[in-house]
Scaffold this motif. Structure first.
Motif, PDB file in Angstrom:
ATOM      1  N   ALA A   1       0.837  -1.194   0.000  1.00 17.60           N
ATOM      2  CA  ALA A   1       0.000   0.000   0.000  1.00 17.60           C
ATOM      3  C   ALA A   1       0.870   1.241   0.000  1.00 17.60           C
ATOM      4  O   ALA A   1       2.083   1.175   0.213  1.00 17.60           O
ATOM      5  CB  ALA A   1      -0.907   0.008   1.235  1.00 17.60           C
ATOM      6  N   ASP A   2       0.258   2.380  -0.248  1.00 10.49           N
ATOM      7  CA  ASP A   2       0.947   3.663  -0.124  1.00 10.49           C
ATOM      8  C   ASP A   2       0.805   4.146   1.324  1.00 10.49           C
ATOM      9  O   ASP A   2      -0.190   3.841   2.000  1.00 10.49           O
ATOM     10  CB  ASP A   2       0.350   4.695  -1.085  1.00 10.49           C
TER      11      ASP A   2
ATOM     12  N   ASN B   1      -0.045   6.940   2.628  1.00  8.85           N
ATOM     13  CA  ASN B   1      -1.230   7.730   2.940  1.00  8.85           C
ATOM     14  C   ASN B   1      -2.513   6.908   2.955  1.00  8.85           C
ATOM     15  O   ASN B   1      -3.585   7.428   3.259  1.00  8.85           O
ATOM     16  CB  ASN B   1      -1.374   8.893   1.949  1.00  8.85           C
ATOM     17  N   GLU B   2      -2.405   5.604   2.671  1.00  7.22           N
ATOM     18  CA  GLU B   2      -3.581   4.742   2.687  1.00  7.22           C
ATOM     19  C   GLU B   2      -3.750   4.012   4.027  1.00  7.22           C
ATOM     20  O   GLU B   2      -4.711   3.267   4.199  1.00  7.22           O
ATOM     21  CB  GLU B   2      -3.491   3.722   1.544  1.00  7.22           C
TER      22      GLU B   2
ATOM     23  N   ASP C   1     -10.215  -2.689  -1.485  1.00  6.80           N
ATOM     24  CA  ASP C   1     -10.434  -1.268  -1.222  1.00  6.80           C
ATOM     25  C   ASP C   1     -10.172  -0.899   0.231  1.00  6.80           C
ATOM     26  O   ASP C   1      -9.701   0.205   0.519  1.00  6.80           O
ATOM     27  CB  ASP C   1     -11.878  -0.882  -1.586  1.00  6.80           C
TER      28      ASP C   1
ATOM     29  N   TYR D   1      -6.572  -0.051   6.244  1.00  5.62           N
ATOM     30  CA  TYR D   1      -6.117   0.358   4.911  1.00  5.62           C
ATOM     31  C   TYR D   1      -7.338   0.848   4.148  1.00  5.62           C
ATOM     32  O   TYR D   1      -8.369   0.163   4.099  1.00  5.62           O
ATOM     33  CB  TYR D   1      -5.478  -0.832   4.179  1.00  5.62           C
ATOM     34  N   ARG D   2      -7.232   2.046   3.616  1.00  7.01           N
ATOM     35  CA  ARG D   2      -8.301   2.599   2.790  1.00  7.01           C
ATOM     36  C   ARG D   2      -7.687   3.106   1.493  1.00  7.01           C
ATOM     37  O   ARG D   2      -6.889   4.035   1.501  1.00  7.01           O
ATOM     38  CB  ARG D   2      -9.020   3.740   3.528  1.00  7.01           C
ATOM     39  N   ARG D   3      -8.040   2.455   0.398  1.00  6.43           N
ATOM     40  CA  ARG D   3      -7.431   2.776  -0.897  1.00  6.43           C
ATOM     41  C   ARG D   3      -7.598   4.252  -1.228  1.00  6.43           C
ATOM     42  O   ARG D   3      -8.640   4.850  -0.962  1.00  6.43           O
ATOM     43  CB  ARG D   3      -8.063   1.912  -1.998  1.00  6.43           C
ATOM     44  N   ASP D   4      -6.551   4.820  -1.800  1.00  2.00           N
ATOM     45  CA  ASP D   4      -6.604   6.207  -2.246  1.00  2.00           C
ATOM     46  C   ASP D   4      -7.764   6.366  -3.228  1.00  2.00           C
ATOM     47  O   ASP D   4      -7.868   5.614  -4.202  1.00  2.00           O
ATOM     48  CB  ASP D   4      -5.278   6.588  -2.909  1.00  2.00           C
TER      49      ASP D   4
ATOM     50  N   SER E   1     -13.327   7.524   0.068  1.00  2.00           N
ATOM     51  CA  SER E   1     -13.446   8.625   1.021  1.00  2.00           C
ATOM     52  C   SER E   1     -14.755   8.553   1.792  1.00  2.00           C
ATOM     53  O   SER E   1     -15.811   8.287   1.217  1.00  2.00           O
ATOM     54  CB  SER E   1     -13.371   9.968   0.273  1.00  2.00           C
TER      55      SER E   1
END
Length: 384
Positions: A60-61, A63-64, A194, A213-216, A219
């Motif tokens: 993951a990134d 910020n995710e 996601d 984890y929340r995919r970019d 929202s």
């Protein structure tokens, strides 16, 4: 009498390296990471370094990754906030009948709010049918929440296949990876996941810390109302020492370590089953024998309470089911879904779950105690 802990699906002991890291950061990174002066900047640096380590572990990134109090908060956040945010697109959700209570109870809450939930059935191995999933998927489905590994029987859901099916669908895909994280390889991008929930205390980290984890691009408002921490995604002052300890536990779980543990746990399972059969113990496995850390056994004619108590008296800790419902008189919803409400397995099964600190001697002692207990009870029944 030596004590043997074999309930690692419930929680795991913190390792010395993790304790040392948490202790260090309690002394050095105690500042509020939201402040701008040196104490806060240092805490922020430790936290962001930890976030990077954790993000890399699932491809993951940075910020995710949203730090939470654990798996329950992460599950509740993903499920409830998705539903409330996306209800204009539909009010249908898909899950399975064997999810953890941290998933099922938020879904029951949403049903009370008028959402419709499809609970996919499972077979005798604890697996869902992909055909059932495809048939349940609708144009107004807004969320699919299916666990990665079951906490009671160790069955593994077809996460990659589900992600492939959903990659062009409007539904967001959430998975509870609390049991799988730290043991199974996870790639959120390859599996089109996601949202994903975890908890540090399942991988020899501290309690009351986890991440969502929340995919970019996904929202929704913060589930916890308050400050603007975690870039306004989760209010509350971050527990930096616990976050650093979580990252240390993740860092220690290298791909090579995970593979070694999976193979070792599989050997443990095979040995338990082989030796019990050699001694003519009347038992069956609930589910399949795979490379997870969970082994659920049905000892025919012996109540869960009796077997668990005898093992406890011998210094061996195992479980009668999920730790979150172990104190309840309600039967296991997982075994009920697999075998039906009238099955004797529901009240005659125990869960053994292995961890990083378990040894071959632990397994030998477990086997020896099970044999003694079953033979003793058999003799009592024959006298009666």
């Amino acid at each position: 009498m030596s004590e043997i802990y074999l309930d690692n699906a419930a929680t795991t002991p913190m390792t010395p390296e993790v304790i040392a890291e948490m202790t260090k950061q309690m002394k050095e990174a105690w500042g509020n990471a939201s402040t701008g002066y040196s104490y806060g900047r240092h805490a922020k640096l430790v936290m962001e370094d930890s976030r990077h380590i954790i993000a890399q572990s699932i491809n993951a990134d940075d910020n995710e990754i949203i730090f939470t109090s654990g798996g329950t908060e992460s599950d509740n956040t993903a499920i409830i906030q998705t539903a409330l945010t996306r209800q204009n697109l539909g009010r249908h959700i898909i899950t399975t009948a064997v999810e953890h209570e941290a998933v099922l109870k938020p879904l029951h809450f949403l049903e009370e709010q008028g959402f419709e939930v499809t609970y996919l059935p499972v077979d005798a191995n604890g697996n869902i049918s992909l055909d059932d999933f495809k048939n349940a998927l609708r144009d107004d489905t807004i969320l699919v929440t299916i666990m990665m590994e079951n906490n009671e029987v160790g069955s593994q859901m077809p996460i990659h296949e589900i992600g492939e099916i959903l990659k062009d669908h409007q539904a967001w895909f959430h998975t509870d990876a609390v049991q799988a994280y730290g043991l199974m390889p996870i790639d959120v991008k390859a599996d089109h996941i996601d949202m994903l929930s975890t908890s540090a205390h399942k991988i020899n980290g501290p309690k009351m810390i986890g991440f969502l984890y929340r995919r970019d691009g996904i929202s929704f408002p913060s589930f916890i109302k308050g400050g603007d921490q975690e870039t306004k995604r989760r209010a509350g002052t971050e527990n930096v020492p616990a976050i650093a300890a979580f990252a240390k536990a993740v860092e220690l779980n290298t791909p090579e370590v995970k593979e070694e543990r999976r193979n070792r746990y599989y050997e443990f399972k095979q040995k338990i089953i082989r030796v019990l059969k050699e001694h003519d113990i009347d038992f069956e496995v609930n589910g399949t024998v795979n490379k997870t850390h969970v082994l659920n056994l049905w000892f025919k004619g012996i109540s869960t309470y009796v077997m668990q108590t005898d093992l406890d008296l011998a210094g061996i800790a195992v479980s009668g089911g999920s730790a979150c419902t172990a104190g309840s008189i309600e039967p296991s919803h997982v075994l009920t879904a697999m075998f039906g409400a009238s099955s004797p397995r529901i009240s005659e099964s125990v869960r053994v779950s292995f961890g990083a600190l378990n040894t071959e001697d632990d397994i030998n002692q477990l086997i020896e105690t099970i044999i003694k207990t079953t033979q003793k009870l058999k003799q009592i029944r024959e006298k009666d």
